[in-house]
Design a protein around this motif. Structure first.
Motif, PDB file in Angstrom:
ATOM      1  N   PRO A  43       0.789  -1.232   0.000  1.00  0.00           N
ATOM      2  CA  PRO A  43       0.000   0.000   0.000  1.00  0.00           C
ATOM      3  C   PRO A  43       0.821   1.281   0.000  1.00  0.00           C
ATOM      4  N   MET A  44       2.151   1.186   0.149  1.00  0.00           N
ATOM      5  CA  MET A  44       2.951   2.396   0.293  1.00  0.00           C
ATOM      6  C   MET A  44       3.408   2.950  -1.049  1.00  0.00           C
ATOM      7  N   PRO A  45       2.933   4.127  -1.449  1.00  0.00           N
ATOM      8  CA  PRO A  45       3.409   4.741  -2.687  1.00  0.00           C
ATOM      9  C   PRO A  45       4.924   4.926  -2.704  1.00  0.00           C
ATOM     10  N   LEU A  46       5.517   5.169  -1.530  1.00  0.00           N
ATOM     11  CA  LEU A  46       6.967   5.341  -1.449  1.00  0.00           C
ATOM     12  C   LEU A  46       7.690   4.167  -2.082  1.00  0.00           C
ATOM     13  N   TRP A  47       7.339   2.951  -1.656  1.00  0.00           N
ATOM     14  CA  TRP A  47       8.044   1.773  -2.171  1.00  0.00           C
ATOM     15  C   TRP A  47       7.669   1.505  -3.619  1.00  0.00           C
ATOM     16  N   ALA A  48       6.427   1.785  -4.001  1.00  0.00           N
ATOM     17  CA  ALA A  48       6.028   1.594  -5.396  1.00  0.00           C
ATOM     18  C   ALA A  48       6.880   2.450  -6.326  1.00  0.00           C
ATOM     19  N   MET A  49       7.174   3.686  -5.911  1.00  0.00           N
ATOM     20  CA  MET A  49       8.013   4.560  -6.730  1.00  0.00           C
ATOM     21  C   MET A  49       9.456   4.065  -6.765  1.00  0.00           C
ATOM     22  N   LEU A  50       9.996   3.689  -5.613  1.00  0.00           N
ATOM     23  CA  LEU A  50      11.387   3.224  -5.581  1.00  0.00           C
ATOM     24  C   LEU A  50      11.560   1.917  -6.338  1.00  0.00           C
ATOM     25  N   ASP A  51      10.510   1.091  -6.396  1.00  0.00           N
ATOM     26  CA  ASP A  51      10.596  -0.155  -7.153  1.00  0.00           C
ATOM     27  C   ASP A  51      10.771   0.087  -8.650  1.00  0.00           C
ATOM     28  N   LEU A  52      10.489   1.305  -9.112  1.00  0.00           N
ATOM     29  CA  LEU A  52      10.658   1.635 -10.534  1.00  0.00           C
ATOM     30  C   LEU A  52      12.099   2.013 -10.873  1.00  0.00           C
ATOM     31  N   THR A  53      12.947   2.155  -9.872  1.00  0.00           N
ATOM     32  CA  THR A  53      14.289   2.700 -10.082  1.00  0.00           C
ATOM     33  C   THR A  53      15.365   1.618 -10.071  1.00  0.00           C
ATOM     34  N   PRO A  54      16.546   1.910 -10.620  1.00  0.00           N
ATOM     35  CA  PRO A  54      17.631   0.917 -10.629  1.00  0.00           C
ATOM     36  C   PRO A  54      18.054   0.477  -9.224  1.00  0.00           C
ATOM     37  N   GLY A  55      18.039   1.405  -8.268  1.00  0.00           N
ATOM     38  CA  GLY A  55      18.461   1.059  -6.914  1.00  0.00           C
ATOM     39  C   GLY A  55      17.398   0.375  -6.086  1.00  0.00           C
ATOM     40  N   GLY A  56      16.154   0.424  -6.552  1.00  0.00           N
ATOM     41  CA  GLY A  56      15.068  -0.209  -5.815  1.00  0.00           C
ATOM     42  C   GLY A  56      14.893   0.368  -4.417  1.00  0.00           C
ATOM     43  N   ARG A  57      14.423  -0.471  -3.525  1.00  0.00           N
ATOM     44  CA  ARG A  57      14.167  -0.041  -2.152  1.00  0.00           C
ATOM     45  C   ARG A  57      15.443   0.076  -1.338  1.00  0.00           C
ATOM     46  N   GLY A  58      16.462  -0.643  -1.755  1.00  0.00           N
ATOM     47  CA  GLY A  58      17.688  -0.664  -0.969  1.00  0.00           C
ATOM     48  C   GLY A  58      17.510  -1.496   0.292  1.00  0.00           C
ATOM     49  N   THR A  59      18.570  -1.599   1.064  1.00  0.00           N
ATOM     50  CA  THR A  59      18.540  -2.406   2.284  1.00  0.00           C
ATOM     51  C   THR A  59      18.922  -1.626   3.526  1.00  0.00           C
ATOM     52  N   ASP A  60      19.267  -0.353   3.378  1.00  0.00           N
ATOM     53  CA  ASP A  60      19.771   0.401   4.528  1.00  0.00           C
ATOM     54  C   ASP A  60      19.109   1.772   4.647  1.00  0.00           C
ATOM     55  N   TRP A  61      17.888   1.915   4.123  1.00  0.00           N
ATOM     56  CA  TRP A  61      17.208   3.201   4.207  1.00  0.00           C
ATOM     57  C   TRP A  61      15.739   2.992   4.527  1.00  0.00           C
ATOM     58  N   TYR A  62      15.234   3.797   5.447  1.00  0.00           N
ATOM     59  CA  TYR A  62      13.819   3.811   5.788  1.00  0.00           C
ATOM     60  C   TYR A  62      13.391   5.257   5.962  1.00  0.00           C
ATOM     61  N   PRO A  63      12.111   5.528   5.796  1.00  0.00           N
ATOM     62  CA  PRO A  63      11.661   6.914   5.988  1.00  0.00           C
ATOM     63  C   PRO A  63      11.846   7.368   7.418  1.00  0.00           C
ATOM     64  N   LYS A  64      11.979   8.666   7.599  1.00  0.00           N
ATOM     65  CA  LYS A  64      12.115   9.272   8.922  1.00  0.00           C
ATOM     66  C   LYS A  64      10.963  10.260   9.143  1.00  0.00           C
ATOM     67  N   LEU A  65      10.772  10.628  10.377  1.00  0.00           N
ATOM     68  CA  LEU A  65       9.763  11.634  10.682  1.00  0.00           C
ATOM     69  C   LEU A  65      10.206  13.012  10.268  1.00  0.00           C
ATOM     70  N   GLU A  66      11.532  13.246  10.286  1.00  0.00           N
ATOM     71  CA  GLU A  66      12.080  14.552   9.907  1.00  0.00           C
ATOM     72  C   GLU A  66      13.356  14.345   9.124  1.00  0.00           C
ATOM     73  N   TYR A  67      13.658  15.290   8.227  1.00  0.00           N
ATOM     74  CA  TYR A  67      14.881  15.285   7.449  1.00  0.00           C
ATOM     75  C   TYR A  67      15.551  16.645   7.571  1.00  0.00           C
ATOM     76  N   ALA A  68      16.860  16.640   7.345  1.00  0.00           N
ATOM     77  CA  ALA A  68      17.576  17.915   7.313  1.00  0.00           C
ATOM     78  C   ALA A  68      17.029  18.776   6.185  1.00  0.00           C
ATOM     79  N   ALA A  69      16.995  20.067   6.396  1.00  0.00           N
ATOM     80  CA  ALA A  69      16.381  20.970   5.410  1.00  0.00           C
ATOM     81  C   ALA A  69      17.044  20.838   4.038  1.00  0.00           C
ATOM     82  N   SER A  70      18.340  20.570   4.022  1.00  0.00           N
ATOM     83  CA  SER A  70      19.049  20.475   2.750  1.00  0.00           C
ATOM     84  C   SER A  70      18.680  19.245   1.946  1.00  0.00           C
ATOM     85  N   ARG A  71      18.042  18.233   2.604  1.00  0.00           N
ATOM     86  CA  ARG A  71      17.694  17.009   1.914  1.00  0.00           C
ATOM     87  C   ARG A  71      16.262  17.004   1.422  1.00  0.00           C
ATOM     88  N   VAL A  72      15.483  17.998   1.807  1.00  0.00           N
ATOM     89  CA  VAL A  72      14.079  18.009   1.436  1.00  0.00           C
ATOM     90  C   VAL A  72      13.928  18.433  -0.023  1.00  0.00           C
TER      91      VAL A  72
END
Length: 242
Positions: A213-242
């Motif tokens: 059900p997560m659009p996040l993973w559906a989008m990443l599944d379209l990419t060469p790197g896929g979901r990866g194995t060492d990244w998950y969403p966070k509640l907050e990100y540094a302003a420079s990464r937004v």
């Protein structure tokens, strides 16, 4: 044969439909051959999703609810019946934000943030409620912090809903869970609940339902790197990464 919207149709082989005439600038013959093979698999996947959805819709009546659960809502107490509003179908999501958590689960929050944007459309067809065991004041405060406009949050801290429908031990952690309920006359029934989790996960994969059900993973599944194995969403990100 396949049934689409109640009608039987003879489907063309996916391989025949996958002979795409599209060409992208600079693509090689090797790329086109591999892409058409992938397209055939994508068509089969779409068809399988349709078959699973038809099987879900054809489920026999589920169990009657043992009680009309009472929750703490944003505007006071509310029963499960009241959550239906004018609809005969209610989707609930168990949000991992129990009383032992200082902050909610980032994965749940990412999903709910996406659903908040879809909610004006979803609510045209069915009712939707977000349920967590944390105090309603904390749920509402985070909803405002996150900027959710359409999600309706309820606290189940005073009832057994999470134990009954999210397989949750109140002395342990929180469990995420989707459930669907129906109302006919004065009878409430459970229609469907997700039952995929760690016990059904394949090696090397995070436990998840299907379709995811997560659009996040559906989008990443379209990419060469896929979901990866060492990244998950966070509640907050540094302003420079937004």
């Amino acid at each position: 044969m396949a049934s689409l919207n109640g009608s039987a149709h003879t489907l063309k082989p996916a391989q025949a439909l996958a002979e795409s005439t599209r060409r992208f600038p600079g693509e090689s013959t090797q790329y086109r051959s591999a892409r058409n093979a992938l397209l055939a698999e994508e068509i089969e996947l779409r068809r399988h999703i349709e078959r699973v959805a038809a099987l879900r819709r054809a489920l026999p009546p589920g169990g009657e609810l043992p009680r009309d659960y009472r929750f703490d809502g944003e505007n006071g107490a509310a029963t499960l019946t009241q959550m239906f509003g004018d609809h005969d179908t209610l989707i609930t999501y168990n949000w991992m934000f129990g009383p032992k958590r200082e902050r909610p689960c980032p994965m749940c929050t990412s999903l709910l943030s996406a659903l908040d944007g879809e909610m004006p459309d979803i609510l045209q067809r069915v009712a939707f409620a977000v349920i967590a065991r944390g105090p309603i004041e904390r749920l509402v405060a985070f909803k405002k912090e996150r900027g959710w406009r359409y999600l309706r949050v309820y606290s189940s801290g005073s009832n057994s809903f999470n134990r009954d429908y999210a397989n949750e031990d109140p002395d342990a952690g929180d469990n995420p869970a989707f459930n669907v309920f129906t109302r006919s006359g004065g009878t409430l029934r459970h229609f469907w609940g997700d039952e995929m989790g760690p016990q059904t996960a394949d090696p090397g994969q995070d436990p998840r339902g299907a379709p995811d059900p997560m659009p996040l993973w559906a989008m990443l599944d379209l990419t060469p790197g896929g979901r990866g194995t060492d990244w998950y969403p966070k509640l907050e990100y540094a302003a420079s990464r937004v």
